[in-house]
Design a protein around this motif. Structure first.
Motif, PDB file in Angstrom:
ATOM      1  N   THR A   1       0.827  -1.205   0.000  1.00  0.00           N
ATOM      2  CA  THR A   1       0.000   0.000   0.000  1.00  0.00           C
ATOM      3  C   THR A   1       0.864   1.259   0.000  1.00  0.00           C
ATOM      4  O   THR A   1       0.598   2.211  -0.743  1.00  0.00           O
ATOM      5  CB  THR A   1      -0.926  -0.001   1.225  1.00  0.00           C
ATOM      6  N   ARG A   2       1.914   1.271   0.824  1.00  0.00           N
ATOM      7  CA  ARG A   2       2.813   2.428   0.872  1.00  0.00           C
ATOM      8  C   ARG A   2       3.470   2.691  -0.482  1.00  0.00           C
ATOM      9  O   ARG A   2       3.726   3.841  -0.846  1.00  0.00           O
ATOM     10  CB  ARG A   2       3.905   2.199   1.926  1.00  0.00           C
ATOM     11  N   ALA A   3       3.767   1.614  -1.219  1.00  0.00           N
ATOM     12  CA  ALA A   3       4.438   1.762  -2.510  1.00  0.00           C
ATOM     13  C   ALA A   3       3.465   2.041  -3.654  1.00  0.00           C
ATOM     14  O   ALA A   3       3.885   2.188  -4.807  1.00  0.00           O
ATOM     15  CB  ALA A   3       5.242   0.495  -2.826  1.00  0.00           C
ATOM     16  N   GLY A   4       2.176   2.099  -3.346  1.00  0.00           N
ATOM     17  CA  GLY A   4       1.187   2.372  -4.388  1.00  0.00           C
ATOM     18  C   GLY A   4       0.876   1.177  -5.254  1.00  0.00           C
ATOM     19  O   GLY A   4       0.408   1.322  -6.384  1.00  0.00           O
TER      20      GLY A   4
ATOM     21  N   ASP B   1       5.374  -4.531 -14.747  1.00  0.00           N
ATOM     22  CA  ASP B   1       5.700  -3.110 -14.914  1.00  0.00           C
ATOM     23  C   ASP B   1       6.195  -2.484 -13.614  1.00  0.00           C
ATOM     24  O   ASP B   1       6.964  -1.511 -13.639  1.00  0.00           O
ATOM     25  CB  ASP B   1       4.475  -2.336 -15.415  1.00  0.00           C
ATOM     26  N   ASN B   2       5.751  -3.024 -12.480  1.00  0.00           N
ATOM     27  CA  ASN B   2       6.112  -2.454 -11.180  1.00  0.00           C
ATOM     28  C   ASN B   2       7.120  -3.316 -10.418  1.00  0.00           C
ATOM     29  O   ASN B   2       7.216  -3.223  -9.186  1.00  0.00           O
ATOM     30  CB  ASN B   2       4.853  -2.260 -10.329  1.00  0.00           C
ATOM     31  N   ARG B   3       7.861  -4.131 -11.149  1.00  0.00           N
ATOM     32  CA  ARG B   3       8.799  -5.066 -10.518  1.00  0.00           C
ATOM     33  C   ARG B   3       9.754  -4.346  -9.555  1.00  0.00           C
ATOM     34  O   ARG B   3       9.950  -4.774  -8.409  1.00  0.00           O
ATOM     35  CB  ARG B   3       9.593  -5.807 -11.595  1.00  0.00           C
ATOM     36  N   THR B   4      10.379  -3.261 -10.001  1.00  0.00           N
ATOM     37  CA  THR B   4      11.375  -2.592  -9.151  1.00  0.00           C
ATOM     38  C   THR B   4      10.724  -1.951  -7.925  1.00  0.00           C
ATOM     39  O   THR B   4      11.319  -1.932  -6.843  1.00  0.00           O
ATOM     40  CB  THR B   4      12.139  -1.526  -9.951  1.00  0.00           C
TER      41      THR B   4
ATOM     42  N   ALA C   1       9.603  -2.182  -2.093  1.00  0.00           N
ATOM     43  CA  ALA C   1       8.602  -2.243  -1.027  1.00  0.00           C
ATOM     44  C   ALA C   1       8.850  -3.407  -0.079  1.00  0.00           C
ATOM     45  O   ALA C   1       8.743  -3.275   1.143  1.00  0.00           O
ATOM     46  CB  ALA C   1       7.205  -2.336  -1.632  1.00  0.00           C
ATOM     47  N   LEU C   2       9.191  -4.581  -0.638  1.00  0.00           N
ATOM     48  CA  LEU C   2       9.346  -5.792   0.175  1.00  0.00           C
ATOM     49  C   LEU C   2      10.796  -6.055   0.571  1.00  0.00           C
ATOM     50  O   LEU C   2      11.063  -7.013   1.312  1.00  0.00           O
ATOM     51  CB  LEU C   2       8.799  -7.003  -0.584  1.00  0.00           C
TER      52      LEU C   2
ATOM     53  N   ASN D   1      13.711  -2.186 -19.647  1.00  0.00           N
ATOM     54  CA  ASN D   1      13.602  -1.922 -18.207  1.00  0.00           C
ATOM     55  C   ASN D   1      14.723  -2.569 -17.406  1.00  0.00           C
ATOM     56  O   ASN D   1      14.820  -2.364 -16.196  1.00  0.00           O
ATOM     57  CB  ASN D   1      12.254  -2.426 -17.686  1.00  0.00           C
ATOM     58  N   LEU D   2      15.556  -3.353 -18.077  1.00  0.00           N
ATOM     59  CA  LEU D   2      16.669  -4.011 -17.399  1.00  0.00           C
ATOM     60  C   LEU D   2      17.722  -2.958 -17.029  1.00  0.00           C
ATOM     61  O   LEU D   2      18.009  -2.070 -17.827  1.00  0.00           O
ATOM     62  CB  LEU D   2      17.283  -5.060 -18.328  1.00  0.00           C
ATOM     63  N   PRO D   3      18.299  -3.028 -15.823  1.00  0.00           N
ATOM     64  CA  PRO D   3      19.345  -2.059 -15.470  1.00  0.00           C
ATOM     65  C   PRO D   3      20.489  -2.077 -16.484  1.00  0.00           C
ATOM     66  O   PRO D   3      20.878  -3.137 -16.976  1.00  0.00           O
ATOM     67  CB  PRO D   3      19.813  -2.545 -14.093  1.00  0.00           C
ATOM     68  N   ALA D   4      21.021  -0.902 -16.793  1.00  0.00           N
ATOM     69  CA  ALA D   4      22.109  -0.789 -17.778  1.00  0.00           C
ATOM     70  C   ALA D   4      23.431  -1.159 -17.120  1.00  0.00           C
ATOM     71  O   ALA D   4      24.339  -0.334 -16.960  1.00  0.00           O
ATOM     72  CB  ALA D   4      22.144   0.619 -18.349  1.00  0.00           C
TER      73      ALA D   4
END
Length: 430
Positions: free
Chosen positions: A103-106, A143-146, A151-152, A403-406
């Protein structure tokens, strides 16, 4: 509107209590040790209830009149305590804390309901968490993986659909990410299987392989500086150690040492590449004939039947934008590319069972560098960070790699299973 939110939140809390109770019942039914504990606690509570009930009863008229009511109250209290024990057995540690963290992370649906943890298990340092939520499809999770990881305080290995469209299964490891460092290669990391090539480790520190026995042809792509050539060198080293016959096309001519530039097995121009592919196609046709005579369907069966130690072959194309892209080529150049492409397609179609494989690598993932007809033959995909979603779509058919880190050496491996592997490749230096 607020009344609706409060009503839905109340429903969520009711479901949480009910699911916890059901989980407790499931634990008691499935685990004999838990069942024994449950029976022991219920008996102990019954003894305590009887002790207090007998102590509170007297022989006067009032006590006699109210004795059945007192016994009924103690019986109800005992039953409530037993239900409480079931709830305790079914409670998942941190489950409501996870709900608050989401919830805090939306991370919630339009009714502001966050995912609810309903099942948890552990295999070594990997946790498998099953969440329930309505109206929050799988693509929202991806889409909200990161944000979910933040959050966890976990690193997500995979997110998959559960048994229905409201259940989602996450494989995670606790916040420490073992991929966040340079990992030098050592030959002791090599897999014993002839067909498995180790690429790197996932967030749990587990080695991840590709298997030429399961997926014979692979497409490898990444933006400039993301470690594509370094990964090809790592793969080449292992293939050589396992006795594969290597054919390498390298038009840049600077990344591979003399050990890979053997006459007839190395090409840095169209004419040499055509001649090299002719040799491979000739061997392909010879194997087809030999397998047919022996009545064998694949390489493993042929070796087992005949005893002939037939080596696997890998054709590697490094930087296909220089090899297969027709842009700027004259008529002769375009004709040569057409011939080369047709030979590669023949290898792709027929080489699968014959132990002849393709590894196609590019820094510029577009339809010019990787023709659609060739891409269709390359079932396995390895993709590093790409500059945009469109480049990722060319390789993976979705925008995941954008979306993978560079991070150099960070790759997505798509091997036909339900989930992708995200790995940090070993750093190979001769």
């Amino acid at each position: 509107m607020n009344d609706d939110y409060e009503r839905l939140q109340l429903q969520t809390k009711k479901k949480y209590v009910l699911d916890t109770f059901r989980n407790g019942l499931r634990c008691i039914q499935d685990d004999s040790k838990v069942a024994q504990k449950f029976v022991f606690l219920c008996l102990a509570l019954a003894v305590v209830a009887l002790f207090f009930a007998s102590g509170s009863s007297g022989n006067d008229v009032l006590s006699v009149v109210f004795r059945p009511i007192i016994y009924a109250v103690y019986a109800i209290a005992w039953l409530a305590e037993c239900i409480g024990v079931i709830f305790v057995f079914g409670y998942l540690p941190h489950s409501w804390a996870y709900y608050d963290d989401f919830t805090r992370a939306g991370i919630y649906n339009q009714a502001r309901e966050a995912p609810l943890l309903i099942k948890a298990s552990r295999d070594g340092n990997i946790q498998q968490l099953t969440y329930y939520i309505k109206g929050y499809p799988l693509e929202c999770w991806e889409d909200n993986r990161t944000r979910i990881e933040s959050a966890l305080n976990v690193t997500i290995l995979s997110i998959t659909q559960g048994s229905n469209n409201q259940l989602f299964e996450l494989r995670v490891v606790a916040g420490c990410n073992l991929m966040g460092r340079l990992i030098p290669w050592a030959d002791t990391y090599m897999d014993d299987s002839d067909t498995k090539i180790v690429l790197g480790i996932n967030a749990a520190g587990i080695p991840v392989c590709i298997d030429f026995g399961q997926l014979p042809h692979w497409l490898l792509a990444a933006a400039t500086g993301m470690g594509k050539t370094q990964l090809v060198l790592l793969i080449l080293h292992q293939l050589t150690q396992k006795g594969y016959v290597i054919y390498l096309a390298d038009y840049k001519g600077v990344d591979f040492g003399s050990e890979y530039r053997k006459p007839g097995h190395y090409a840095d121009n169209d004419a040499d590449l055509e001649q090299m592919l002719d040799s491979v196609v000739h061997e392909l046709n010879r194997r087809r004939t030999e397998f047919s005579i022996a009545g064998c369907a694949n390489l493993e069966e042929y070796v087992r039947t005949t005893g002939d130690d037939l080596h696997r072959i890998v054709v590697i194309l490094d930087e296909t934008s220089m090899i297969l892209d027709t842009t700027g080529r004259d008529k002769e150049g375009k004709a040569a590319i057409s011939v080369i492409t047709n030979k590669l397609l023949a290898i792709g179609r027929l080489g699968r069972a014959l132990g002849i494989h393709l590894l196609v690598a590019t820094q510029r993932p577009d339809v010019g560098s990787v023709p659609g007809s060739l891409k269709a033959q390359l079932d396995g995909r390895i993709c590093g960070h790409t500059a945009d979603a469109q480049s990722s779509i060319v390789i993976l058919d979705d925008g995941s790699a954008a979306n993978l880190p560079a991070i150099p050496g960070r790759f997505i491996i798509r091997n036909g299973s339900e989930t992708d592997d995200i790995v940090q490749a070993y750093y190979y230096h001769k």
